[in-house]
Design an enzyme around this catalytic site. Structure first.
Site, PDB file in Angstrom:
ATOM      1  N   ASN A 132       0.798  -1.244   0.000  1.00 29.28           N
ATOM      2  CA  ASN A 132       0.000   0.000   0.000  1.00 29.28           C
ATOM      3  C   ASN A 132       0.830   1.295   0.000  1.00 29.28           C
ATOM      4  OD1 ASN A 132       0.693  -0.464   2.652  1.00 29.28           O
ATOM      5  ND2 ASN A 132      -1.270   0.178   3.492  1.00 29.28           N
ATOM      6  N   SER A 208      -1.030  -7.797   7.087  1.00 35.33           N
ATOM      7  CA  SER A 208      -2.279  -8.224   7.714  1.00 35.33           C
ATOM      8  C   SER A 208      -2.013  -9.075   8.961  1.00 35.33           C
ATOM      9  CB  SER A 208      -3.088  -9.031   6.703  1.00 35.33           C
ATOM     10  OG  SER A 208      -2.340 -10.176   6.346  1.00 35.33           O
ATOM     11  N   GLU A 229       3.765  -4.706  12.426  1.00 40.90           N
ATOM     12  CA  GLU A 229       2.929  -3.528  12.186  1.00 40.90           C
ATOM     13  C   GLU A 229       1.733  -4.027  11.392  1.00 40.90           C
ATOM     14  OE1 GLU A 229       3.397  -0.700  13.428  1.00 40.90           O
ATOM     15  OE2 GLU A 229       5.522  -0.576  13.879  1.00 40.90           O
ATOM     16  N   CYS A 263      -3.232   1.502   6.828  1.00 40.27           N
ATOM     17  CA  CYS A 263      -3.495   0.907   8.149  1.00 40.27           C
ATOM     18  C   CYS A 263      -3.967   1.968   9.126  1.00 40.27           C
ATOM     19  CB  CYS A 263      -2.230   0.253   8.663  1.00 40.27           C
ATOM     20  SG  CYS A 263      -0.826   1.367   8.712  1.00 40.27           S
TER      21      CYS A 263
HETATM   22  P1  NAP Z   1      -0.586  -9.002   3.500  1.00 43.49           P
HETATM   23  O1  NAP Z   1      -1.369  -9.825   2.578  1.00 43.49           O
HETATM   24  O2  NAP Z   1      -0.465  -9.434   4.899  1.00 43.49           O
HETATM   25  O3  NAP Z   1       0.865  -8.845   2.823  1.00 43.49           O
HETATM   26  C1  NAP Z   1       1.916  -8.175   3.463  1.00 43.49           C
HETATM   27  C2  NAP Z   1       3.209  -8.903   3.164  1.00 43.49           C
HETATM   28  O4  NAP Z   1       3.193 -10.175   3.825  1.00 43.49           O
HETATM   29  C3  NAP Z   1       3.411  -9.218   1.683  1.00 43.49           C
HETATM   30  O5  NAP Z   1       4.776  -9.131   1.378  1.00 43.49           O
HETATM   31  C4  NAP Z   1       2.927 -10.647   1.567  1.00 43.49           C
HETATM   32  O6  NAP Z   1       3.482 -11.320   0.465  1.00 43.49           O
HETATM   33  C5  NAP Z   1       3.408 -11.234   2.884  1.00 43.49           C
HETATM   34  N1  NAP Z   1       2.664 -12.388   3.339  1.00 43.49           N
HETATM   35  C6  NAP Z   1       1.347 -12.652   3.215  1.00 43.49           C
HETATM   36  N2  NAP Z   1       1.035 -13.791   3.805  1.00 43.49           N
HETATM   37  C7  NAP Z   1       2.172 -14.299   4.326  1.00 43.49           C
HETATM   38  C8  NAP Z   1       2.500 -15.465   5.063  1.00 43.49           C
HETATM   39  N3  NAP Z   1       1.586 -16.354   5.404  1.00 43.49           N
HETATM   40  N4  NAP Z   1       3.788 -15.656   5.435  1.00 43.49           N
HETATM   41  C9  NAP Z   1       4.731 -14.748   5.122  1.00 43.49           C
HETATM   42  N5  NAP Z   1       4.487 -13.627   4.428  1.00 43.49           N
HETATM   43  C10 NAP Z   1       3.227 -13.389   4.034  1.00 43.49           C
HETATM   44  O7  NAP Z   1      -1.107  -7.525   3.598  1.00 43.49           O
HETATM   45  P2  NAP Z   1      -1.516  -6.550   2.429  1.00 43.49           P
HETATM   46  O8  NAP Z   1      -2.835  -6.963   1.931  1.00 43.49           O
HETATM   47  O9  NAP Z   1      -0.396  -6.435   1.470  1.00 43.49           O
HETATM   48  O10 NAP Z   1      -1.623  -5.161   3.234  1.00 43.49           O
HETATM   49  C11 NAP Z   1      -2.769  -4.806   3.891  1.00 43.49           C
HETATM   50  C12 NAP Z   1      -2.682  -4.990   5.385  1.00 43.49           C
HETATM   51  O11 NAP Z   1      -1.484  -4.429   5.902  1.00 43.49           O
HETATM   52  C13 NAP Z   1      -3.805  -4.257   6.079  1.00 43.49           C
HETATM   53  O12 NAP Z   1      -4.311  -5.010   7.134  1.00 43.49           O
HETATM   54  C14 NAP Z   1      -3.121  -3.003   6.605  1.00 43.49           C
HETATM   55  O13 NAP Z   1      -3.781  -2.392   7.661  1.00 43.49           O
HETATM   56  C15 NAP Z   1      -1.780  -3.551   6.983  1.00 43.49           C
HETATM   57  N6  NAP Z   1      -0.790  -2.474   7.067  1.00 43.49           N
HETATM   58  C16 NAP Z   1      -0.298  -2.128   8.287  1.00 43.49           C
HETATM   59  C17 NAP Z   1       0.593  -1.079   8.401  1.00 43.49           C
HETATM   60  C18 NAP Z   1       1.158  -0.670   9.738  1.00 43.49           C
HETATM   61  O14 NAP Z   1       2.127   0.077   9.755  1.00 43.49           O
HETATM   62  N7  NAP Z   1       0.613  -1.091  10.853  1.00 43.49           N
HETATM   63  C19 NAP Z   1       0.985  -0.376   7.269  1.00 43.49           C
HETATM   64  C20 NAP Z   1       0.465  -0.749   6.029  1.00 43.49           C
HETATM   65  C21 NAP Z   1      -0.424  -1.810   5.947  1.00 43.49           C
HETATM   66  P3  NAP Z   1       2.628 -11.627  -0.863  1.00 43.49           P
HETATM   67  O15 NAP Z   1       2.227 -10.331  -1.444  1.00 43.49           O
HETATM   68  O16 NAP Z   1       3.581 -12.379  -1.721  1.00 43.49           O
HETATM   69  O17 NAP Z   1       1.453 -12.451  -0.404  1.00 43.49           O
END
Ligand code: NAP
Length: 454
Positions: A132, A208, A229, A263
């Protein structure tokens, strides 16, 4: 070997097909990281900061080109992409200037002839990052981590692999040795084995709850430090004594920046009943300029969501909330990855629009009778990233600051990250902090030194 297909969410066209690394390639990069760490960890702060200032210089000079990559890969409006790149330059400059001060040894007076605390790097840190804010999420971790003497391995989200490749190039072009910052073009299935590899000493993940739990499980089994995070469901509380005009203005950015895919976006609007109708009336006037448009144009205020699947997921949450009694009074039309901003009134606990994170441009509005009820509802969330509060009373602000179950409270302003302030959450928003003194000390060995008879 599977490829990464990057699809422009606005045009639906494939813009790149990059190869995934093989097991052998991964091991080569891990070995390189381990090798270069032995040299890099001994480098002076001045050596690291010189290179980080150079990174900032490149980011500023190439901001337009980098912004175009972000916009084409994940759809955000180009002006926001440029701002993101410039913020990355700022975070590099900030840590290039302040890291030494944050990590200088501290004398502590004890029974010893000399005792002090010193901060040393941990080694190779794996950064698992989301799409994002494809540059900002990476730089806000990497700038302090590199200044602390660590080595960075980036596993970026599958849909922003061009951005990931470009970031690695920026570090190389700035004069960091090959291996100090490496992009690992791998899918999430490869992450567990990388965490288990002895070269990796700690992990940071932004993403996530599901991804966070998976990574933390493997890190935990291997006794490796982990910072998470995760998601948020931030409340935006507006009380009767607030400056309503300002609250509405700020809400537009707090909710609609990045098409609501942040987020820390304001997600639950908790309005005290006396000002509820005025807030909504003003919002309906001001929101009109936010229409989904071509994100490559300077005049576009909002681009599409990251994919049509993201729109489907958001729409399902909205429709389910409507079935449960919420009232859609504005917007919400969709077409492919495009989703028009929406206002949903009468939102209550038990509805997805209240209980879950809505990752898109939807105002979920709840009316309350008092500030006590506002606080109770604000805290009624499994997340705890930040609270946006609008009031003119210092006493009321203190009441919320004292009782909010959040990683941050922003009064008459929106929750945002700033290189000078710690950033992170509580509850299911994760643990640990990024940025500031607290953030840079997450990935260091705090070494206690105690000497007698010397
Ligand atoms: P996501 O699906 O969790 O992906 C984030 C990263 O994790 C990607 O590089 C993804 O790789 C990897 N990933 C996913 N599943 C995994 C697993 N089982 N094992 C290891 N790595 C894994 O999240 P997103 O959809 O990209 O982002 C949205 C979420 O992030 C929202 O909930 C948002 O609130 C949160 N977020 C939080 C912050 C904060 O600072 N707190 C900032 C920004 C976003 P792949 O793409 O290859 O699946």
């Amino acid at each position: 070997m599977a490829n990464f297909n990057s699809i422009n969410p606005f045009t639906g066209k494939t813009i790149s097909e990059l190869p995934e690394l093989s097991q052998e390639d991964i091991q080569v990069r891990l070995n390189k990281a381990a090798e270069v760490y032995q040299i890099y960890r001994k480098s002076e702060y001045s050596y690291r900061s010189e290179r980080l200032y150079k990174v900032a210089e490149i980011l500023r000079a190439d901001s337009k080109e980098l912004a175009e990559i972000i916009t084409n890969e994940m759809g955000k409006a180009i002006t926001e992409s440029v701002a993101e790149v410039l913020k990355c330059a700022w975070v590099c400059e900030y840590y290039a200037e302040h890291a030494e001060e944050f990590l200088s040894s501290k004398d502590v007076s004890t029974d010893a002839s000399l005792s002090y605390v010193k901060y040393e790097p941990l080694g190779t840190i794996l950064a698992v990052m989301p799409w994002n804010f494809p540059l900002w999420q990476v730089f806000r971790f990497a700038a302090p981590a590199l200044m602390a003497g660590n080595i960075v391995l980036l596993k970026h989200a599958s849909n922003v692999q061009l951005s990931a490749k470009k970031i690695e190039e920026v570090f190389l072009n700035a004069g960091f040795e090959d291996g100090v910052f490496q992009n690992l073009a791998v899918k999430s299935g490869a992450v567990a084995a990388i965490i288990e590899n002895s070269v990796v000493k700690a992990i940071t993940l932004t993403g996530s709850e599901f991804a966070g739990a998976s990574v933390a499980e493997v890190a935990g089994k291997n006794i490796k430090k982990c910072v998470l995070e995760l998601g948020g469901n931030n409340a935006f509380v507006v009380l009767n004594d607030a400056d309503i005009e300002k609250a509405v203005e700020v809400s537009l950015i707090a909710r609609l920046l990045n098409a609501g895919q942040s987020c820390i976006a304001a997600k639950r609007f908790i309005l005290e009943e006396e000002i509820h109708d005025e807030f909504i009336r003003k919002l309906k006037e001001k929101i009109l300029v936010y229409k989904v448009g071509d994100p490559t144009l300077d005049e576009t205020k909002m681009g599409p969501l990251s994919s049509s699947q993201a729109v489907d997921a958001l729409d399902m949450q909205v429709q389910k909330s409507i079935e449960l009694g919420a009232n859609l009074i504005y917007g919400g039309q969709s077409d492919g990855a495009k989703y028009e901003p929406a206002i949903l009134l009468d939102v209550k606990p038990g509805m997805p629009a209240f209980d879950e994170e809505l990752f898109g441009p939807v105002y979920a509005v709840t009316k309350v009778k008092s500030k006590e009820e506002a606080l109770e509802l604000s805290n009624q969330s499994e997340f705890g990233l930040g609270l946006n509060l609008f009031t003119r009373s210092k006493e009321t602000a203190d009441f919320f600051i004292e009782n909010a179950q959040e990683g941050s409270v922003f009064v008459n302003s929106m929750v945002k990250s700033d290189p000078r302030l710690p950033f992170g959450g509580v509850k299911k928003s994760g643990y640990g902090r990024e940025l500031s003194v607290e953030g840079i000390r997450e990935f260091v060995n705090v070494k206690t030194v105690y000497m007698e008879d010397i």
